[in-house]
Enzyme design. Structure first.
Site, mmCIF file in Angstrom:
data_model
loop_
_atom_site.group_PDB
_atom_site.id
_atom_site.type_symbol
_atom_site.label_atom_id
_atom_site.label_comp_id
_atom_site.label_asym_id
_atom_site.label_seq_id
_atom_site.Cartn_x
_atom_site.Cartn_y
_atom_site.Cartn_z
ATOM 1 N N HIS A 50 46.560 15.641 23.309
ATOM 2 C CA HIS A 50 46.888 16.415 22.106
ATOM 3 C C HIS A 50 48.189 17.191 22.274
ATOM 4 C CE1 HIS A 50 43.104 15.212 20.399
ATOM 5 N NE2 HIS A 50 42.516 15.557 21.536
ATOM 6 N N LYS A 102 47.657 30.202 40.924
ATOM 7 C CA LYS A 102 48.059 30.484 42.313
ATOM 8 C C LYS A 102 49.466 29.971 42.570
ATOM 9 C CE LYS A 102 46.068 32.824 43.215
ATOM 10 N NZ LYS A 102 45.055 33.652 42.724
ATOM 11 N N TRP A 149 56.035 51.261 39.583
ATOM 12 C CA TRP A 149 56.112 49.937 38.962
ATOM 13 C C TRP A 149 56.495 50.231 37.510
ATOM 14 C CZ3 TRP A 149 53.729 47.007 35.076
ATOM 15 C CH2 TRP A 149 53.828 45.610 35.213
ATOM 16 N N CYS A 197 51.762 51.445 40.224
ATOM 17 C CA CYS A 197 52.184 52.625 40.970
ATOM 18 C C CYS A 197 51.166 53.028 42.036
ATOM 19 C CB CYS A 197 52.360 53.801 40.021
ATOM 20 S SG CYS A 197 53.448 53.421 38.657
ATOM 21 N N GLU A 206 52.292 31.872 40.321
ATOM 22 C CA GLU A 206 52.550 33.297 40.542
ATOM 23 C C GLU A 206 53.305 33.570 41.844
ATOM 24 O OE1 GLU A 206 49.031 35.786 40.467
ATOM 25 O OE2 GLU A 206 47.911 34.434 41.754
ATOM 26 N N ASN A 212 50.511 57.856 38.028
ATOM 27 C CA ASN A 212 50.182 56.448 37.811
ATOM 28 C C ASN A 212 49.416 56.390 36.498
ATOM 29 O OD1 ASN A 212 49.268 53.822 37.864
ATOM 30 N ND2 ASN A 212 47.787 54.143 39.504
ATOM 31 N N GLY A 213 49.898 55.599 35.556
ATOM 32 C CA GLY A 213 49.231 55.494 34.258
ATOM 33 C C GLY A 213 50.263 55.479 33.151
ATOM 34 N N LYS A 215 49.103 44.115 42.071
ATOM 35 C CA LYS A 215 47.751 43.761 42.504
ATOM 36 C C LYS A 215 46.710 44.330 41.555
ATOM 37 C CE LYS A 215 44.630 42.309 45.437
ATOM 38 N NZ LYS A 215 44.412 40.858 45.325
ATOM 39 N N GLU A 226 42.776 28.159 38.013
ATOM 40 C CA GLU A 226 43.085 29.034 39.140
ATOM 41 C C GLU A 226 44.145 28.404 40.048
ATOM 42 O OE1 GLU A 226 42.671 31.973 39.691
ATOM 43 O OE2 GLU A 226 42.819 32.288 41.848
ATOM 44 N N ARG A 264 50.436 46.868 45.967
ATOM 45 C CA ARG A 264 50.133 47.056 44.548
ATOM 46 C C ARG A 264 51.297 46.618 43.663
ATOM 47 N NH1 ARG A 264 45.902 50.735 43.895
ATOM 48 N NH2 ARG A 264 46.715 51.663 41.992
HETATM 49 C C1 G6P Z 1 46.177 41.135 38.784
HETATM 50 C C2 G6P Z 1 46.044 40.443 40.135
HETATM 51 C C3 G6P Z 1 45.110 39.249 40.015
HETATM 52 C C4 G6P Z 1 43.759 39.684 39.469
HETATM 53 C C5 G6P Z 1 43.908 40.443 38.147
HETATM 54 C C6 G6P Z 1 42.607 41.119 37.761
HETATM 55 O O1 G6P Z 1 46.840 40.321 37.892
HETATM 56 O O2 G6P Z 1 47.303 40.007 40.587
HETATM 57 O O3 G6P Z 1 44.941 38.659 41.285
HETATM 58 O O4 G6P Z 1 42.955 38.559 39.277
HETATM 59 O O5 G6P Z 1 44.886 41.483 38.271
HETATM 60 O O6 G6P Z 1 42.345 42.110 38.713
HETATM 61 P P1 G6P Z 1 40.913 42.648 39.072
HETATM 62 O O7 G6P Z 1 41.152 43.709 40.105
HETATM 63 O O8 G6P Z 1 40.337 43.202 37.805
HETATM 64 O O9 G6P Z 1 40.111 41.498 39.591
#
Ligand code: G6P
Length: 608
Positions: free
Chosen positions: A504, A485, A75, A2, A488, A101-102, A603, A481, A27
């Site tokens: 395995h 990427k 959200w 949010c 997602e 937000n929360g 985000k 990673e 976000r």
């Molecule tokens: C979300 C974002 C990721 C990020 C993760 C941790 O899932 O989409 O890109 O790595 O949060 O966020 P932070 O702000 O703690 O790095």
């Protein structure tokens, strides 16, 4: 997650609120709304879907009169995305409007309590409890009422409150959710993040937990948890609106990928002096480091993947047992932390709920916390014992790229710094490593300039159903990673495996034509990696390797090979990750995905 924006001033607020919400869209959200005080009455406009729905309905805000308002992108957590569940929520009589937000953890109990008192709930949200509870306890003084309400609420909140008794002010409060106050000339703001208000002011103050702020157009009053007014430090943001705009690029993600060389330079170069790493805000003495018997690296998402690489780096440079953990696991598993434990917390936003909780738990148990954070003034930056900033600048795309790269760079800087203190490296080793770190930005630039090769690979494989990533040691860390990427943003199923673990189970998923991405930069385990490549090829896989320039052996085994410049063995993830980011980006782009705002993702994950 949010996003909140609030405005009070002389101008018509609705266009400003909509503009601010647009800048928080990164976000992640599924509905949006605003409440504006117009001629003493609260007017609420809200709708499920993209902000454009709200923009169309209000002709970009121009049809809504009034210069005090609060707005929100939601959200969904409690109740599906719908018009009625969107924020703002109003109290029974319509006197109060809130955006939140929360998560309110005891909302069921409070909902029952309020229902018994005659309140009728319109939505399925936890937030509506806030609106009714404020009305229930209201005694004519909104600040006093808020304290009472806050004592009843368990959970996290950044909250904006509008009340029709107060035509020249509004109130906001936070606990465990980000909220900043923007100080303008004859106008003031609240927002979940800086980009929302940067067009209007660069002066901000960061609210602490349980602080209440009352905003009027000419002044802002902040009360602490004891009800006393306090002077807050006003910080000046040192980046501008353009940094948080696309600047001609089609997507923020691509812009941020392309900014990585500069971000790495800003993060690394000021910290290298005469061949040594100098970290201004970090004071780890040799005496303290000698006493450390355990290091934890704790984070979520891509920051956790930095931690996986960090474990190899720290163990090899510092020689201390290092464990990497997901924040959501660490916080609930009774970790063994003492005053001899050093905890490295990694977070781009500095506001990830699980990471904050893990940091607090580590501190409670007596550990010392160093954080690697991008957002200045964020909760983790403020609460950790020491902070090492990643100077990546604002990162808007949900899928992180430049924050990951700069976090990794900070991990190297921290590792070398600690090894310096402990005298672990010879002069020659230290010199070679520091020079290699210093050269990373240039090497990244070189990879970016060859991006067409990756684009070609994406055009070849964008239709894949499953893509696997395999690697060993640091190549495994970066494979995690690369896989994240891709999945997602392109929605292609993908998994990363330690190459030695394939036999395995996972190898049974390899079919004719399955793409396997195989970073193979590690020299020590190169032959073992070649065997793994042969194994998957023997089962029909098509292999795209990523290797260091000059490695000709790989070309004989893999179907395709992308090359990155040769670097120090500990630094390879910084280079290998670049073609992987580009691969995910180009695949998603060819598939026409919403790259900057992938479905269901946010985000900044500010709720548990
Ligand atoms: C979300 C974002 C990721 C990020 C993760 C941790 O899932 O989409 O890109 O790595 O949060 O966020 P932070 O702000 O703690 O790095």
């Amino acid at each position: 997650m949010c996003g909140i924006v609030g405005y009070i001033g002389k101008r018509q607020c609705a266009p400003i609120l909509l503009d601010g919400l647009g800048r928080l869209a990164y976000r992640g959200y599924d509905s949006a709304g605003m409440a504006v005080l117009t001629e003493g009455k609260i007017q609420v406009i809200k709708a499920k879907g993209r902000l454009s729905v709200l923009e169309e309905r209000t002709k970009n805000g121009t049809t809504v009169e009034g210069s005090i308002g609060i707005a929100h992108t939601r959200w969904a957590t409690h109740g599906e995305p719908s018009d009625v569940n969107s924020h703002p929520h109003i109290s029974q009589s319509g006197k109060f409007a809130v955006v939140h937000n929360g998560i309110i953890e005891n909302y069921r109990k409070l909902r029952t309590f309020l229902t018994e008192k005659g309140f009728t709930f319109m939505s399925e949200t936890d937030t509506e409890v806030f609106a009714h509870l404020i009305e229930y306890y209201y005694n004519g003084n909104l600040v006093e009422t808020m304290w009472k309400v806050m004592r009843k609420i368990e959970g996290s909140y950044a909250l904006g409150v509008l009340c029709d008794d107060y035509p020249d002010s509004f109130l906001a409060v936070r606990k465990d959710s980000p909220l900043i106050v923007g100080i303008g000339e004859g106008e003031n703001f609240i927002a979940s993040d800086v980009p929302a208000i940067l067009k209007y002011t660069k002066k901000v103050c960061y609210l602490e937990d349980n602080e209440i702020v009352v905003l009027k157009k000419d002044n802002v009053t902040v009360y602490n948890a004891d009800g006393e007014t306090i002077d807050k430090e006003i910080c000046t943001i040192n980046w501008d609106v353009a940094s948080a705009e696309k600047g001609g690029y089609e997507h923020f993600m691509f812009k941020e990928i392309m900014e990585q060389s500069k971000a790495l330079q800003d993060t690394i170069h000021p910290r290298i002096k005469d061949g040594e790493i100098v970290l201004d805000n970090i004071v780890l003495t040799s005496e303290y480091l000698n006493s450390v018997d355990k290091i934890f690296i704790v984070a979520c998402g891509s920051a956790y993947h930095v931690g996986v690489a960090g474990k190899y780096v720290i163990e090899s440079l510092v020689g201390k047992p290092t464990e990497v953990d997901l924040a959501s696991e660490f916080r609930y598993r009774n970790p063994i932390v003492t005053d001899r434990t050093l905890i490295i917390i990694i977070s781009q936003s500095g506001e990830t709920a699980d990471t904050i909780a893990a940091m607090r738990e580590a501190k409670r148990l007596g550990g010392r916390v160093i954080s690697i954070v991008n957002v200045v003034g964020s909760t983790i930056a403020k609460e950790s014992d020491e902070v090492l900033y990643t100077w990546a600048g604002p990162e808007i795309a949900v899928a992180t790229t430049k924050a990951y790269s700069t976090q990794l760079a900070c991990m190297y800087l921290l590792g070398i710094y600690m090894s310096q203190k402990l005298g672990k490296l010879s002069d020659a080793e230290q010199k070679a490593l520091v020079a290699a770190v210093k050269a990373l930005p240039e090497a990244v630039e070189k990879i970016l300039s060859c991006r067409e090769n990756v684009q070609f690979m994406a055009s070849r494989f964008y239709n894949s159903k499953n893509i696997f990533f395999i690697g060993r040691n640091l190549d495994y860390a970066v494979a995690l990673e690369g896989s994240l990427k891709l999945k997602e943003i392109s929605y292609i199923h993908s998994e990363a495996y330690a190459a030695g673990e394939l036999k395995h189970g996972t190898i049974s998923l390899i079919e004719d034509g399955t793409l396997v991405v195989a970073p193979a930069t590690g020299e020590r385990l190169f032959d073992k990696m070649l065997s793994n490549i042969r194994e998957v090829k023997a089962r029909g896989a098509v292999v795209m390797a990523i290797a260091a320039e000059g490695n000709t052996a790989i070309a004989e085994e893999a179907d395709y090979c992308l090359y990155v410049p040769k670097t120090h063995p500990l630094l390879t993830p910084s280079l290998t990750v670049i073609p992987m980011q580009l691969f995910g980006y180009y695949v998603a782009s060819i598939k026409g995905c919403d790259i900057d705002k992938p479905r269901n993702l946010a985000k900044s994950v500010t709720v548990e």
